[in-house]
Design a protein around this motif. Structure first.
Motif, PDB file in Angstrom:
ATOM      1  N   ILE A 107      42.951  41.479  42.272  1.00 27.15           N
ATOM      2  CA  ILE A 107      43.650  42.021  41.099  1.00 27.15           C
ATOM      3  C   ILE A 107      42.625  42.465  40.061  1.00 27.15           C
ATOM      4  O   ILE A 107      41.520  41.912  39.979  1.00 27.15           O
ATOM      5  CB  ILE A 107      44.654  41.003  40.503  1.00 27.15           C
ATOM      6  N   ASN A 108      42.989  43.456  39.291  1.00 28.87           N
ATOM      7  CA  ASN A 108      42.042  44.122  38.390  1.00 28.87           C
ATOM      8  C   ASN A 108      41.353  43.163  37.423  1.00 28.87           C
ATOM      9  O   ASN A 108      40.166  43.310  37.137  1.00 28.87           O
ATOM     10  CB  ASN A 108      42.766  45.220  37.601  1.00 28.87           C
ATOM     11  N   GLU A 109      42.098  42.166  36.912  1.00 33.25           N
ATOM     12  CA  GLU A 109      41.517  41.264  35.920  1.00 33.25           C
ATOM     13  C   GLU A 109      40.356  40.450  36.478  1.00 33.25           C
ATOM     14  O   GLU A 109      39.485  39.993  35.719  1.00 33.25           O
ATOM     15  CB  GLU A 109      42.586  40.302  35.380  1.00 33.25           C
ATOM     16  N   ASP A 110      40.314  40.250  37.807  1.00 35.57           N
ATOM     17  CA  ASP A 110      39.285  39.391  38.410  1.00 35.57           C
ATOM     18  C   ASP A 110      38.183  40.170  39.123  1.00 35.57           C
ATOM     19  O   ASP A 110      37.248  39.572  39.668  1.00 35.57           O
ATOM     20  CB  ASP A 110      39.936  38.420  39.406  1.00 35.57           C
ATOM     21  N   LYS A 111      38.284  41.511  39.152  1.00 33.45           N
ATOM     22  CA  LYS A 111      37.301  42.298  39.902  1.00 33.45           C
ATOM     23  C   LYS A 111      35.901  42.199  39.295  1.00 33.45           C
ATOM     24  O   LYS A 111      34.897  42.163  40.008  1.00 33.45           O
ATOM     25  CB  LYS A 111      37.740  43.767  39.968  1.00 33.45           C
ATOM     26  N   THR A 112      35.816  42.143  37.979  1.00 38.32           N
ATOM     27  CA  THR A 112      34.502  42.059  37.318  1.00 38.32           C
ATOM     28  C   THR A 112      33.775  40.794  37.736  1.00 38.32           C
ATOM     29  O   THR A 112      32.575  40.824  38.058  1.00 38.32           O
ATOM     30  CB  THR A 112      34.672  42.083  35.788  1.00 38.32           C
ATOM     31  N   ASP A 113      34.471  39.672  37.744  1.00 40.54           N
ATOM     32  CA  ASP A 113      33.854  38.404  38.153  1.00 40.54           C
ATOM     33  C   ASP A 113      33.406  38.456  39.604  1.00 40.54           C
ATOM     34  O   ASP A 113      32.335  37.935  39.953  1.00 40.54           O
ATOM     35  CB  ASP A 113      34.836  37.241  37.955  1.00 40.54           C
ATOM     36  N   PHE A 114      34.211  39.102  40.481  1.00 38.46           N
ATOM     37  CA  PHE A 114      33.848  39.181  41.890  1.00 38.46           C
ATOM     38  C   PHE A 114      32.611  40.058  42.088  1.00 38.46           C
ATOM     39  O   PHE A 114      31.720  39.727  42.890  1.00 38.46           O
ATOM     40  CB  PHE A 114      35.024  39.728  42.696  1.00 38.46           C
ATOM     41  N   MET A 115      32.547  41.169  41.360  1.00 34.56           N
ATOM     42  CA  MET A 115      31.385  42.049  41.476  1.00 34.56           C
ATOM     43  C   MET A 115      30.115  41.335  41.011  1.00 34.56           C
ATOM     44  O   MET A 115      29.031  41.528  41.578  1.00 34.56           O
ATOM     45  CB  MET A 115      31.612  43.327  40.642  1.00 34.56           C
ATOM     46  N   GLU A 116      30.233  40.510  40.000  1.00 38.17           N
ATOM     47  CA  GLU A 116      29.089  39.731  39.524  1.00 38.17           C
ATOM     48  C   GLU A 116      28.663  38.716  40.586  1.00 38.17           C
ATOM     49  O   GLU A 116      27.480  38.442  40.772  1.00 38.17           O
ATOM     50  CB  GLU A 116      29.468  39.006  38.217  1.00 38.17           C
TER      51      GLU A 116
END
Length: 704
Positions: A107-116
């Motif tokens: 989900i979009n809200e968690d994509k930043t954390d996954f990319m990190e």
């Protein structure tokens, strides 16, 4: 020399050839063997790797954890466990072919954390991240990703990544957290409830104890004692209300609350509500009205006791939270009639203090009150609205509320009932007697006008309605001038331009005594009766107006005219005087109270202290008794058992003598149980003397 040199070369050549031949032979023999051995070793290693992978696949297929091996040097996935599709909903081939297939599901809200998380950092320590992803069915799952680096010669060569589904665990943890919060909230609510109940119970108890002490100190001062007794009575009833609320809530929580399916008259419910609410509203200076709209049936099948409880609760709250000068309205509207069933909407609205939007969302929860200051000022347990909600739900109805601070509140209750109007009742209205009447209705409430004229129309009576006193006078005068006088005028007491008494006086000036005038009012008309009669009123009719009361009143005033007076003494019928009563009561104080109440009417009482003794006394002296008052909870033999034994005793009066339960078992199930045991009636303690006298009268009359 030369020959020897040649021989030496030949010998050396021969040795060299021999060596070459031997070397060739050795290479021919051992080289294939070496390659075979190397091939065998390689195959063995491959089989071991495949076996380990097979074992790893077996392990991964039985856990909700997906394993991936990422080769950093080649920047590619080397391995994906075969449970990938089951756990993540992604095929293994998809991950190998398209590296973004997993990212697209996050989900979009968690994509930043996954990319990190997947970004190379050069650190040799493991790391983790939690994210949410949607599986192909659209369900959101919680995933924990952990990365473990493989290090060779101080360099990271691979990453082993595990993806574990933590959804069930998180759901359970959240459920436990919610349960803990709910338990803490419930505990806090109960603590607050007990604190409030302590205050609520002690307040009337303090009044009862205090007034008893004062009455004892001024025993010779009759007026002072009467005042104390009145306050003791009021406080006792308030205490009883609190106890009933707690007991009702307890029964609802335990699932023991049942709904009756019995014939009842809506008129009786409305009259009961008016008799309770009107005096309270009048004492506080609040206007109370109960209009009936589009009502065609009043003999219904349902639970009148619970209906009464719901409406009294709503109206009591309206009175409690409406300041003097305000108004309360309870509208009963028929909104549907189909296949022998009607749906009624009961709307209770007030102009009180209202409620905040936040509290409206919590109003039907147990123990809830808007704030402690309201509790201290207005009292209450915080259970009333929750009980209402549960009762309405048990009756398959709906309840809703709209409110605004400082502007008031409106509660709407919708309930279904079966209709049960008998042919005998319908035929009891002799329309022909009244068909010749011409009636004028004057009321400032449009709905009341329409309802009353509808009732008149159903009785075959021609009618017209107006909404002011002046219009009423003008209409009567106009009809008088053309010689078409109205036979009856139904005039509301409270109208904005002039009250009903003044309208009556003016009508009498024009038409004299020929027109019958009936004052209709929602108020206690005893206070205006004398002035109204002096002005020329012939009779009085209480709101809300039902077909039967309207019919009977018209019959009375158009037949032998007689004054209808409000009987306020509440004394029992003289028929009670001289009745012989067998009283079974094991509690000495309760027995004393019952004996004194019965003696006040001239009845003769014979007392026993348990059920067994009651049976023996009846079988021996049964001819001496006219009625039996039976407690339920008694030693040796309870009231139900004693009643059954009396009914089976063989005594000539065993089947016919009235037996009434007088008990603290006050729920509907207890009434049903009393009937099943053979009892003729049920009175709940504390005993109301008026109800006691009425039940004895009706029981004895029914027997005769």
């Amino acid at each position: 020399m030369r020959i020897e040199k040649i021989k030496g070369l030949e010998k050396h050549s021969a040795n060299t050839a021999t060596t070459a031949i031997l070397s060739s032979l050795l290479l021919t023999i051992f080289l294939p063997a070496y390659f075979l051995f190397a091939f065998w070793r390689e195959r063995k290693n491959i089989r071991e790797i495949q076996y380990r992978e097979h074992l790893f696949d077996i392990l991964s297929s039985n856990v909700d954890e997906v394993f991936l091996i990422y080769n950093k040097e080649h920047a590619e996935l080397e391995y994906v466990s075969n449970n990938c599709q089951r756990v993540l909903g992604i095929k293994e081939r998809s991950i190998f072919k398209e590296t973004d297939s997993l990212l697209n599901l996050i989900i979009n809200e968690d994509k930043t954390d996954f990319m990190e998380f997947i970004k190379p950092t050069g650190t040799t320590s493991s790391k983790s991240v939690e994210f949410r992803m949607k599986n192909p069915s659209g369900q959101v799952r919680w995933i924990l990703a952990q990365s473990f680096p493989q290090i060779s010669q101080d360099k990271i060569v691979r990453y082993i990544v595990s993806l574990s589904d933590r959804t069930e665990k998180i759901i359970k943890e959240q459920a436990l957290k919610d349960a803990l919060i709910n338990a803490q909230n419930a505990n806090a609510a109960k603590q607050n409830f007990l604190s409030r109940m302590s205050h609520e119970i002690r307040t009337p108890m303090n009044a009862i104890i205090g007034m008893t002490t004062i009455a004892g100190a001024y025993i010779e001062d009759r007026k002072r004692v009467e005042d104390c007794l009145e306050k003791i009575g009021y406080s006792s009833k308030h205490l009883m209300t609190l106890i009933n609320d707690v007991l009702d809530m307890s029964k609802i929580d335990e699932g023991k609350m049942t709904i009756a399916h019995e014939i009842f008259n809506l008129e009786s419910v409305a009259e009961s509500i008016t008799s309770i609410i009107y005096p309270q509203a009048a004492e506080k200076g609040i206007t109370f009205s109960m209009p009936l709209i589009d009502l065609t049936d009043t003999i219904l099948i349902g639970d009148s006791l619970r209906l009464n409880q719901i409406l009294i609760n709503l109206l009591s709250n309206a009175i409690k939270f409406t300041p003097p000068g305000g108004s309360i309205r309870m509208e009963i509207r028929q909104i549907q009639k189909k296949n022998g069933r009607i749906r009624l909407r009961f709307t209770v609205s007030d102009t009180g203090i209202g409620m905040s939007e936040e509290f409206v969302k919590r109003i039907f929860l147990p123990f809830e009150q808007e704030n402690t200051s309201a509790s201290n000022q207005f009292g209450g347990t915080g259970l009333g609205m929750s009980i209402c909600k549960n009762l309405v739900t048990l009756m398959d109805g709906t309840i809703s509320v709209n409110s605004e601070l400082e502007k008031g509140s409106t509660f709407k209750v919708e309930l279904d009932f079966d209709t049960a109007e008998s042919k005998e009742e319908k035929s009891s209205y002799n329309h022909r007697v009244l068909e010749a009447l011409k009636v004028l209705v004057a009321d400032d409430d449009r709905d009341c006008c329409i309802h009353t004229t509808l009732l008149l129309e159903n009785l075959g009576i021609k009618s017209k309605w107006v909404m002011t006193g002046a219009e009423c006078v003008d209409e009567v005068l106009s009809a008088h001038k053309v010689g078409e006088e109205y036979d009856v005028c139904l005039i509301d007491w409270k109208m904005p331009d002039m009250d009903g008494i003044e309208v009556t006086r003016r009508v009498r000036e024009f038409v004299g005594p020929n027109t019958t005038i009936i004052i209709i009012t929602a108020y206690d008309w005893s206070s205006i009766e004398q002035k109204a009669r002096e002005a020329g009123a012939n009779a009085f009719l209480s709101k809300p107006i039902f077909a039967s009361t309207l019919y009977n009143t018209l019959l009375t005033v158009t037949g032998i005219e007689r004054a209808i007076k409000n009987n306020k003494d509440n004394q029992p019928n003289p028929v009670l005087n001289g009745l012989n009563v067998l009283l079974a009561e094991d509690n000495e104080l309760n027995r004393e109270i019952a004996v004194e109440l019965l003696k006040m009417t001239g009845m003769k009482i014979d007392c026993v202290s348990d059920g067994k003794e009651a049976v023996e006394r009846f079988t021996t002296n049964g001819d001496d008794y006219d009625i039996i008052l039976m407690d339920v909870q008694m030693p040796y033999m309870n009231g139900y058992q004693a009643t059954e034994a009396i009914r089976k005793s063989g005594h000539p009066k065993a089947k016919t003598i009235p037996i009434i339960a007088m008990t603290a078992d006050a729920f509907h199930e207890d009434m049903v149980k009393a009937g099943e045991a053979g009892m003729n009636g049920h009175l709940a303690k504390p005993i109301d003397s008026e109800q006691l006298y009425k039940m004895i009268e009706s029981s004895v009359s029914a027997k005769s």
